[in-house]
Design a protein around this motif. Structure first.
Motif, PDB file in Angstrom:
ATOM      1  N   ASN A 177       6.153  50.099 112.851  1.00 62.21           N
ATOM      2  CA  ASN A 177       7.368  50.909 112.803  1.00 62.21           C
ATOM      3  C   ASN A 177       7.128  52.247 112.095  1.00 62.21           C
ATOM      4  OD1 ASN A 177       8.880  48.990 114.166  1.00 62.21           O
ATOM      5  ND2 ASN A 177       9.583  48.001 112.296  1.00 62.21           N
ATOM      6  N   LEU A 192       5.430  54.578 114.476  1.00 67.64           N
ATOM      7  CA  LEU A 192       6.388  55.097 115.452  1.00 67.64           C
ATOM      8  C   LEU A 192       7.254  56.193 114.828  1.00 67.64           C
ATOM      9  CD1 LEU A 192       7.493  54.867 118.304  1.00 67.64           C
ATOM     10  CD2 LEU A 192       9.031  53.064 117.508  1.00 67.64           C
ATOM     11  N   ARG A 193       7.681  56.016 113.592  1.00 66.18           N
ATOM     12  CA  ARG A 193       8.452  57.043 112.905  1.00 66.18           C
ATOM     13  C   ARG A 193       7.634  58.310 112.715  1.00 66.18           C
ATOM     14  NH1 ARG A 193      12.969  59.073 112.716  1.00 66.18           N
ATOM     15  NH2 ARG A 193      13.894  56.980 112.466  1.00 66.18           N
ATOM     16  N   MET A 234       7.698  60.232 115.880  1.00 71.06           N
ATOM     17  CA  MET A 234       8.992  60.871 116.116  1.00 71.06           C
ATOM     18  C   MET A 234       9.162  62.132 115.270  1.00 71.06           C
ATOM     19  SD  MET A 234      11.563  57.588 116.269  1.00 71.06           S
ATOM     20  CE  MET A 234      11.473  56.376 117.565  1.00 71.06           C
ATOM     21  N   PHE A 276       6.219  54.890 127.872  1.00 72.17           N
ATOM     22  CA  PHE A 276       7.432  55.691 128.057  1.00 72.17           C
ATOM     23  C   PHE A 276       7.135  56.974 128.831  1.00 72.17           C
ATOM     24  CE2 PHE A 276       9.771  59.335 126.190  1.00 72.17           C
ATOM     25  CZ  PHE A 276      10.999  59.106 126.783  1.00 72.17           C
ATOM     26  N   LYS A 330      16.470  53.152 132.910  1.00 75.44           N
ATOM     27  CA  LYS A 330      15.950  53.506 131.593  1.00 75.44           C
ATOM     28  C   LYS A 330      14.436  53.585 131.618  1.00 75.44           C
ATOM     29  CE  LYS A 330      19.833  51.485 129.058  1.00 75.44           C
ATOM     30  NZ  LYS A 330      20.251  50.511 128.009  1.00 75.44           N
ATOM     31  N   TYR A 383      12.313  54.121 126.102  1.00 74.87           N
ATOM     32  CA  TYR A 383      11.961  54.903 124.910  1.00 74.87           C
ATOM     33  C   TYR A 383      11.575  53.945 123.780  1.00 74.87           C
ATOM     34  CZ  TYR A 383      12.221  58.498 121.311  1.00 74.87           C
ATOM     35  OH  TYR A 383      11.913  59.359 120.303  1.00 74.87           O
ATOM     36  N   PRO A 384      10.474  54.211 123.084  1.00 76.46           N
ATOM     37  CA  PRO A 384      10.006  53.291 122.022  1.00 76.46           C
ATOM     38  C   PRO A 384      11.065  53.089 120.950  1.00 76.46           C
ATOM     39  CG  PRO A 384       8.314  54.912 122.544  1.00 76.46           C
ATOM     40  CD  PRO A 384       9.555  55.355 123.266  1.00 76.46           C
ATOM     41  N   LYS A 385      11.228  51.844 120.539  1.00 77.36           N
ATOM     42  CA  LYS A 385      12.217  51.482 119.543  1.00 77.36           C
ATOM     43  C   LYS A 385      11.564  50.751 118.380  1.00 77.36           C
ATOM     44  CE  LYS A 385      15.992  50.970 122.901  1.00 77.36           C
ATOM     45  NZ  LYS A 385      17.034  50.049 123.449  1.00 77.36           N
ATOM     46  N   PHE A 386      12.247  50.792 117.260  1.00 78.16           N
ATOM     47  CA  PHE A 386      11.792  50.033 116.105  1.00 78.16           C
ATOM     48  C   PHE A 386      12.078  48.552 116.340  1.00 78.16           C
ATOM     49  CE2 PHE A 386      12.999  54.230 114.395  1.00 78.16           C
ATOM     50  CZ  PHE A 386      11.760  54.627 113.910  1.00 78.16           C
ATOM     51  N   LYS A 387      11.195  47.721 115.844  1.00 75.54           N
ATOM     52  CA  LYS A 387      11.345  46.285 116.012  1.00 75.54           C
ATOM     53  C   LYS A 387      11.639  45.629 114.677  1.00 75.54           C
ATOM     54  CE  LYS A 387       8.450  45.647 120.108  1.00 75.54           C
ATOM     55  NZ  LYS A 387       7.320  44.882 120.693  1.00 75.54           N
ATOM     56  N   LYS A 388      12.510  44.638 114.716  1.00 79.98           N
ATOM     57  CA  LYS A 388      12.799  43.877 113.509  1.00 79.98           C
ATOM     58  C   LYS A 388      12.020  42.568 113.531  1.00 79.98           C
ATOM     59  CE  LYS A 388      16.979  41.716 115.419  1.00 79.98           C
ATOM     60  NZ  LYS A 388      18.428  41.498 115.206  1.00 79.98           N
TER      61      LYS A 388
END
Length: 423
Positions: free
Chosen positions: A30, A33-34, A37, A85, A96, A99-104
């Motif tokens: 994560n 990924l941040r 961004m 993506f 869609k 788009y890459p997302k954060f995972k919990k």
């Protein structure tokens, strides 16, 4: 690539350490990924370098405990999501773009090691994780024998947490090839909901419907979960029971599909299937559950895999009008989904709807192969990597294993072509 999986046995204290390792790996993913961004123009190599920055940051002392190659593997996962993506955007995929997302952190989680951070015992029955977390030694429970492969062939080791325990997966750099005796049999397969598939010889395989058969038990487990207080131990136990039941359905599907696909490939010299877009088909809310329960996509993936292993061509043909055309004269006979018998008004041919479609699928596949032979002037078409194109979609599109081939050190263990590979 082969993947061997074994369950690992340890103490409760060791399992809690594994949970910390999984949590740290997700944190690195994560954070990478941040970083992408917040910094336009960052590439995959920059994400690998950022792992060192995270490890040296005093605010995150737990990151340094994770092996350096494991941190890089988690950053590679973030980069693969980014690349996927951009590829979808370039190809103008409908809907869609992902788009890459954060995972919990969920119950089902994993962390990857490469060639360091772990060590196998001499008898290959125990594995020790040597990074600063100090997880210690675990016993391997499974039927796979790692003595046939040298240690340098084990390119990645992956820790996987599921509802029923912890597993370790070994990614082995080995190409599997098996001999195939010619049978003189060519099959066209038409998948369906009433029957799992009907072949061009009229044989039918019943649809097992594992989810439908387990729905009663799943609903009972879900009701028990909903009655428990949020945050209580009883709720976590009820959640685990529900997860185990879903895991059983998943394994039943895979076991059925793998055995059936291997049987089909071994008994045929050519297999023709439809190039179905299952992702679009499940948008029908009346049939979505039944289509997902049938596992058509998984069946095709294993057909193509065993086709590569045994050297049997698997041809995917366009599904247009395969159910409407008459296999005897070629006349288009319009039918609804409820019409299960094909009756041609032109030649009077009467046949089961799925059987008629399977024959059409085989005929289209044979015509595709004949056109390819004409275009290549009798020469076998070889791709850039020197592999035969055994799994074809239409005339030009190649199969997934031949369209793109990554280096072993960069290949993700998420690929269905290498995960869950049987004997």
């Amino acid at each position: 690539m082969l993947v061997y999986e074994a369950k690992i046995k340890g103490t409760e204290a060791q399992y809690r350490i594994l949970d910390e390792m999984l949590r740290t790996g997700l944190f690195v993913r994560n954070k990478a990924l941040r970083y992408w961004m917040d910094n336009p123009g960052v590439n995959g190599m920059d994400l690998n370098k950022y792992c060192k920055v995270l490890a040296d940051n005093p605010e995150f002392p737990w990151v340094k405990k994770l092996n350096s190659m494991a941190r890089q593997a988690m950053a590679e996962r973030a980069w693969l999501a980014i690349v996927r993506f951009f590829d979808n955007c370039k190809q103008k995929v409908a809907g869609k773009k992902g788009y890459p997302k954060f995972k919990k952190l969920l119950t089902r989680a994993s962390v990857e090691y490469k060639t360091s951070g772990w060590k196998l015992s001499e008898d290959r029955r125990y594995i020790t994780f040597t990074d600063k977390f100090g997880a210690g030694t675990f016993k391997l429970w499974g039927t796979r024998d790692l003595h046939f492969y040298q240690i340098d062939l084990l390119k990645r080791v992956r820790i996987v947490r599921r509802f029923d325990g912890y597993y370790v997966q070994f990614c082995i750099n080995h190409e599997r090839k098996e001999t195939h005796e010619l049978t003189g049999r060519m099959l066209g397969l038409d998948v369906g909901l009433n029957h799992f598939y009907t072949d061009s010889e009229g044989n039918q395989v019943e649809n097992p419907r594992f989810l439908r058969k387990s729905e009663k038990a799943l609903l009972r487990a879900f009701r028990q979960l909903s009655r428990k207080n949020i945050g209580s131990k009883n709720r976590s136990k009820a959640k685990n029971r529900l997860g185990r039941k879903h895991l059983k359905v998943e394994r039943q599907r895979k076991d059925f599909v793998v055995k059936l696909a291997r049987c089909v490939i071994q008994s045929s010299d050519l297999v023709a299937i439809e190039d179905l877009q299952v992702r679009n088909m499940v948008k029908n809310h009346h049939l979505a559950k039944s289509i997902s329960d049938a596992s058509w996509s998984m069946f095709r993936q294993w057909l193509e895999y065993f086709g590569q292993v045994f050297g049997v061509p698997v041809v995917a043909v366009p599904p247009n009008y395969t159910s409407q055309d008459c296999s005897n004269c070629g006349t288009v006979v319009k039918k609804t989904l409820s019409t299960r018998t094909h009756q041609c008004h032109h030649c009077g041919h009467i046949q089961d709807r799925d059987w008629n479609a399977a024959i059409n699928i085989l005929n289209i596949a044979l015509s595709i192969l004949s056109e390819m032979l004409k275009n290549t002037v009798g020469q076998t078409e070889i791709n850039a990597f020197g592999e035969n194109d055994l799994c074809l979609v239409g005339v030009t599109q190649l199969s997934k294993p031949t369209r793109r081939k990554r280096k072993p050190k960069e290949q993700s263990l998420e690929s269905p072509a290498i995960f869950g590979t049987p004997n």
